[in-house]
Motif scaffolding. Structure first.
Motif, mmCIF file in Angstrom:
data_model
loop_
_atom_site.group_PDB
_atom_site.id
_atom_site.type_symbol
_atom_site.label_atom_id
_atom_site.label_comp_id
_atom_site.label_asym_id
_atom_site.label_seq_id
_atom_site.Cartn_x
_atom_site.Cartn_y
_atom_site.Cartn_z
ATOM 1 N N GLU A 54 -52.954 -29.916 0.607
ATOM 2 C CA GLU A 54 -52.590 -28.766 1.424
ATOM 3 C C GLU A 54 -52.454 -27.567 0.506
ATOM 4 N N GLY A 55 -53.031 -26.450 0.911
ATOM 5 C CA GLY A 55 -52.879 -25.266 0.090
ATOM 6 C C GLY A 55 -53.662 -24.101 0.630
ATOM 7 N N ASN A 56 -53.636 -23.044 -0.138
ATOM 8 C CA ASN A 56 -54.382 -21.844 0.171
ATOM 9 C C ASN A 56 -55.628 -21.838 -0.707
ATOM 10 N N LYS A 57 -56.788 -21.847 -0.075
ATOM 11 C CA LYS A 57 -58.055 -22.002 -0.783
ATOM 12 C C LYS A 57 -58.263 -20.941 -1.860
ATOM 13 N N GLU A 58 -58.039 -19.665 -1.517
ATOM 14 C CA GLU A 58 -58.301 -18.579 -2.460
ATOM 15 C C GLU A 58 -57.373 -18.651 -3.670
ATOM 16 N N SER A 59 -56.093 -18.913 -3.417
ATOM 17 C CA SER A 59 -55.167 -18.934 -4.542
ATOM 18 C C SER A 59 -55.359 -20.179 -5.412
ATOM 19 N N LEU A 60 -55.679 -21.328 -4.804
ATOM 20 C CA LEU A 60 -55.962 -22.519 -5.609
ATOM 21 C C LEU A 60 -57.221 -22.321 -6.447
ATOM 22 N N ASN A 61 -58.223 -21.689 -5.865
ATOM 23 C CA ASN A 61 -59.434 -21.387 -6.617
ATOM 24 C C ASN A 61 -59.097 -20.489 -7.811
ATOM 25 N N LYS A 62 -58.291 -19.463 -7.586
ATOM 26 C CA LYS A 62 -57.883 -18.561 -8.666
ATOM 27 C C LYS A 62 -57.130 -19.328 -9.747
ATOM 28 N N LEU A 63 -56.241 -20.214 -9.341
ATOM 29 C CA LEU A 63 -55.481 -21.041 -10.281
ATOM 30 C C LEU A 63 -56.408 -21.837 -11.189
ATOM 31 N N PHE A 64 -57.348 -22.559 -10.583
ATOM 32 C CA PHE A 64 -58.242 -23.409 -11.371
ATOM 33 C C PHE A 64 -59.168 -22.577 -12.257
ATOM 34 N N VAL A 65 -59.599 -21.424 -11.773
ATOM 35 C CA VAL A 65 -60.448 -20.542 -12.581
ATOM 36 C C VAL A 65 -59.675 -20.023 -13.795
ATOM 37 N N ILE A 66 -58.416 -19.659 -13.611
ATOM 38 C CA ILE A 66 -57.590 -19.179 -14.729
ATOM 39 C C ILE A 66 -57.492 -20.255 -15.812
ATOM 40 N N HIS A 110 -43.320 -20.250 -24.077
ATOM 41 C CA HIS A 110 -43.528 -18.881 -23.587
ATOM 42 C C HIS A 110 -44.896 -18.635 -22.939
ATOM 43 N N VAL A 111 -45.784 -19.625 -22.938
ATOM 44 C CA VAL A 111 -47.160 -19.369 -22.488
ATOM 45 C C VAL A 111 -47.272 -18.922 -21.034
ATOM 46 N N PHE A 112 -46.265 -19.226 -20.216
ATOM 47 C CA PHE A 112 -46.309 -18.817 -18.808
ATOM 48 C C PHE A 112 -45.564 -17.501 -18.556
ATOM 49 N N ASP A 113 -45.035 -16.895 -19.629
ATOM 50 C CA ASP A 113 -44.340 -15.607 -19.511
ATOM 51 C C ASP A 113 -45.346 -14.473 -19.380
ATOM 52 N N ARG A 114 -44.994 -13.469 -18.580
ATOM 53 C CA ARG A 114 -45.866 -12.297 -18.430
ATOM 54 C C ARG A 114 -46.084 -11.605 -19.765
ATOM 55 N N PHE A 115 -47.309 -11.212 -20.024
ATOM 56 C CA PHE A 115 -47.736 -10.448 -21.204
ATOM 57 C C PHE A 115 -47.621 -11.219 -22.519
ATOM 58 N N TYR A 116 -47.243 -12.492 -22.475
ATOM 59 C CA TYR A 116 -47.094 -13.249 -23.724
ATOM 60 C C TYR A 116 -48.454 -13.726 -24.195
ATOM 61 N N ARG A 117 -48.717 -13.505 -25.465
ATOM 62 C CA ARG A 117 -49.936 -14.028 -26.080
ATOM 63 C C ARG A 117 -49.546 -14.687 -27.381
ATOM 64 N N ALA A 118 -49.922 -15.916 -27.545
ATOM 65 C CA ALA A 118 -49.584 -16.658 -28.756
ATOM 66 C C ALA A 118 -50.218 -15.991 -29.968
ATOM 67 N N ASP A 119 -49.599 -16.195 -31.128
ATOM 68 C CA ASP A 119 -50.107 -15.578 -32.355
ATOM 69 C C ASP A 119 -51.577 -15.886 -32.587
ATOM 70 N N SER A 135 -49.204 -16.606 -16.243
ATOM 71 C CA SER A 135 -48.053 -16.292 -15.384
ATOM 72 C C SER A 135 -48.496 -16.239 -13.921
ATOM 73 N N ILE A 136 -49.723 -15.776 -13.664
ATOM 74 C CA ILE A 136 -50.278 -15.815 -12.303
ATOM 75 C C ILE A 136 -50.465 -17.275 -11.876
ATOM 76 N N ALA A 137 -51.004 -18.092 -12.776
ATOM 77 C CA ALA A 137 -51.209 -19.512 -12.483
ATOM 78 C C ALA A 137 -49.889 -20.183 -12.120
ATOM 79 N N LYS A 138 -48.850 -19.895 -12.890
ATOM 80 C CA LYS A 138 -47.539 -20.499 -12.619
ATOM 81 C C LYS A 138 -47.029 -20.087 -11.242
ATOM 82 N N ARG A 139 -47.189 -18.822 -10.897
ATOM 83 C CA ARG A 139 -46.708 -18.332 -9.609
ATOM 84 C C ARG A 139 -47.470 -18.985 -8.447
ATOM 85 N N ILE A 140 -48.785 -19.157 -8.614
ATOM 86 C CA ILE A 140 -49.591 -19.820 -7.579
ATOM 87 C C ILE A 140 -49.106 -21.259 -7.384
#
Length: 166
Positions: A54-66, A110-119, A135-140
């Motif tokens: 069960e889910g939202n097709k567009e947001s799940l697609n975005k999640l997997f693409v990310i 920190h990888v799911f934090d907004r604007f965080y980029r590992a060294d 962070s978008i993936a986590k929210r989805i």
């Protein structure tokens, strides 16, 4: 991406859920990243045995693409990304394994934090991005009443695990 993140963070964000084939959702996401994986000669092995979710097709697609886009971006040429799933106790676990540069232990929390980029990501000149994708993936995933996690070792690759109700 910032607008997309803001959209997913709205308190009254009503997204429509329907039943979809996980296998089809993954196939569609793979086709969206096919051109960039082809440029790096990266093979994506889809080992998903079908299951309905069960889910939202567009947001799940975005999640997997990310997740796939990151795996491709941080993997060397001629490597393999593997997608598997396991069902347990009313949950489906989707595993995205790459053979990429990996994520350092200090960066993992920190990888799911907004604007965080590992060294290692910051030092990779061609990586692009602003640190918003995960962070978008986590929210989805949260909107789908699930969880996302990652395990990784520098130089060995990463495994992103998405847990969703099935």
């Amino acid at each position: 991406e910032l607008l997309l993140l803001a959209q997913f963070q709205k308190k009254n964000n009503h997204i429509t859920f329907e039943t979809y084939s996980l296998q089809e959702l993954i196939k569609n996401s793979i086709s969206e990243v096919a051109s960039i994986s082809k440029k790096k000669n990266i093979t994506i092995k889809n080992n998903i045995q079908d299951i309905k979710i069960e889910g939202n097709k567009e947001s799940l697609n975005k999640l997997f693409v990310i997740i796939l886009d990151n795996a491709i971006k941080y993997s060397p040429e001629k490597t393999v990304i593997t997608i598997d799933r396991k069902k347990s106790d009313g949950q489906v676990y989707i595993y995205f394994r790459d053979q990429g540069i990996g994520i350092g232990e200090k960066d993992l929390p920190h990888v799911f934090d907004r604007f965080y980029r590992a060294d290692t990501a910051r030092s990779k000149a061609d990586s692009g991005g602003y640190g918003l994708g995960l962070s978008i993936a986590k929210r989805i995933v949260e909107l789908h009443h699930g969880k996302i996690s990652v395990s990784s070792k520098l130089g060995k690759g990463s495994t992103f695990i998405i847990k969703l109700p099935s």
